[in-house]
Design a protein around this motif. Structure first.
Motif, short mmCIF file in Angstrom:
data_model
loop_
_atom_site.label_atom_id
_atom_site.label_comp_id
_atom_site.label_asym_id
_atom_site.label_seq_id
_atom_site.Cartn_x
_atom_site.Cartn_y
_atom_site.Cartn_z
N PHE A 114 21.15 34.70 18.18
CA PHE A 114 22.28 33.99 18.78
C PHE A 114 21.80 33.08 19.89
O PHE A 114 22.22 31.92 20.00
CB PHE A 114 23.30 35.00 19.32
N PHE A 115 20.90 33.59 20.74
CA PHE A 115 20.38 32.81 21.87
C PHE A 115 19.60 31.59 21.37
O PHE A 115 19.76 30.49 21.91
CB PHE A 115 19.47 33.70 22.72
N LEU A 116 18.76 31.78 20.37
CA LEU A 116 17.97 30.66 19.83
C LEU A 116 18.88 29.58 19.26
O LEU A 116 18.66 28.38 19.48
CB LEU A 116 17.01 31.16 18.75
N LYS A 117 19.90 29.99 18.54
CA LYS A 117 20.83 29.02 17.96
C LYS A 117 21.58 28.27 19.05
O LYS A 117 21.75 27.04 18.97
CB LYS A 117 21.82 29.74 17.03
N ARG A 118 22.03 29.00 20.07
CA ARG A 118 22.79 28.36 21.16
C ARG A 118 21.94 27.34 21.89
O ARG A 118 22.44 26.32 22.37
CB ARG A 118 23.29 29.43 22.14
N ASN A 119 20.63 27.60 21.97
CA ASN A 119 19.73 26.69 22.68
C ASN A 119 19.03 25.70 21.75
O ASN A 119 18.11 25.00 22.17
CB ASN A 119 18.70 27.50 23.46
N GLN A 120 19.47 25.66 20.49
CA GLN A 120 18.95 24.71 19.49
C GLN A 120 17.43 24.79 19.36
O GLN A 120 16.73 23.78 19.34
CB GLN A 120 19.39 23.28 19.84
N ILE A 121 16.95 26.02 19.26
CA ILE A 121 15.52 26.26 19.04
C ILE A 121 15.34 26.70 17.59
O ILE A 121 15.78 27.79 17.20
CB ILE A 121 14.97 27.34 20.00
N ASP A 122 14.71 25.87 16.78
CA ASP A 122 14.55 26.19 15.37
C ASP A 122 13.09 26.31 14.93
O ASP A 122 12.80 26.43 13.74
CB ASP A 122 15.27 25.16 14.50
N CYS A 123 12.18 26.32 15.90
CA CYS A 123 10.76 26.39 15.56
C CYS A 123 10.26 27.83 15.39
O CYS A 123 9.16 28.05 14.89
CB CYS A 123 9.91 25.66 16.60
#
Length: 206
Positions: A114-123
């Motif tokens: 959830f945190f990665l998605k919210r911060n637009q981190i897709d790597c």
């Protein structure tokens, strides 16, 4: 040659101190532990986990009961958790250099995704989690097996003594970051392979 960089989550990528404090204090009221004030953080960072537990009137055998409740409370505060300054640029820089990244954490996978998605981190290509605070070496070994990697092909980035201990057991090198939950006093004697004081220095190490 390093192919993968594995990151710890809380205290390394995510500045979650306030979520930790609020979640802990709710449980402290329920189970009669000592509450934490923000001003206590610097003192706690210098202590071992056993010393912290003693100070907070917490018995280690209660961990299996407390950890699931703790991360459910943490989830309610996740919108207040932010990346440390410079983390997003550092991750982007690693991706441009051709490194793959993963996360191994004792937090819940749901919270991290959830945190990665919210911060637009897709790597980040893989997230492995365990509710046990002291089994990261097993997760690291599992990650190596599943991705057919040698120990020399990964490096771990973390902020705590238990990260250092896990990396030594798994036979991989580690970059210790100074902005997390354990201060330099708490990791004395563990001798991390690298020490960094800001995210951009991780790029320099690599």
């Amino acid at each position: 040659m390093v192919k993968y960089i594995i990151f710890d989550f809380d205290g390394t990528l995510a500045d979650s101190k306030m979520a930790f404090i609020s979640s802990w204090n709710i449980l402290a009221g329920k189970y009669r532990f000592k509450e934490i004030k923000f001003d206590d953080i610097e003192t706690l960072k210098k202590l071992s986990i056993k010393e912290r537990c003693k100070l907070l009137n917490f018995q280690m055998y209660k961990l299996p009961i407390i950890i699931p409740q703790f991360y459910k409370l943490y989830r309610k505060s996740i919108n207040d958790i932010n990346l440390f300054d410079g983390i997003k640029d550092m991750l982007s820089g690693l991706e441009k250099k051709g490194y793959k990244t993963a996360i191994i954490s004792s937090n819940s996978k749901e919270n991290i995704l959830f945190f990665l998605k919210r911060n637009q981190i897709d790597c980040v290509t893989n997230v492995l989690c365990s509710s046990s605070l002291f089994s990261k070496d097993k997760l690291i070994e599992k990650f190596l097996r599943e991705n057919q990697l040698e120990s020399s092909e990964v490096i771990y980035v973390g902020d705590e003594k238990r990260d250092l201990v896990a990396c030594k057991k798994a036979g991989i090198k580690m970059i210790w970051v100074s902005w997390g939950y354990d201060s330099i006093e708490a990791i004395q004697g563990e001798n991390p392979d690298y020490k960094v004081h800001k995210p951009s220095e991780i790029l320099t190490v690599m």
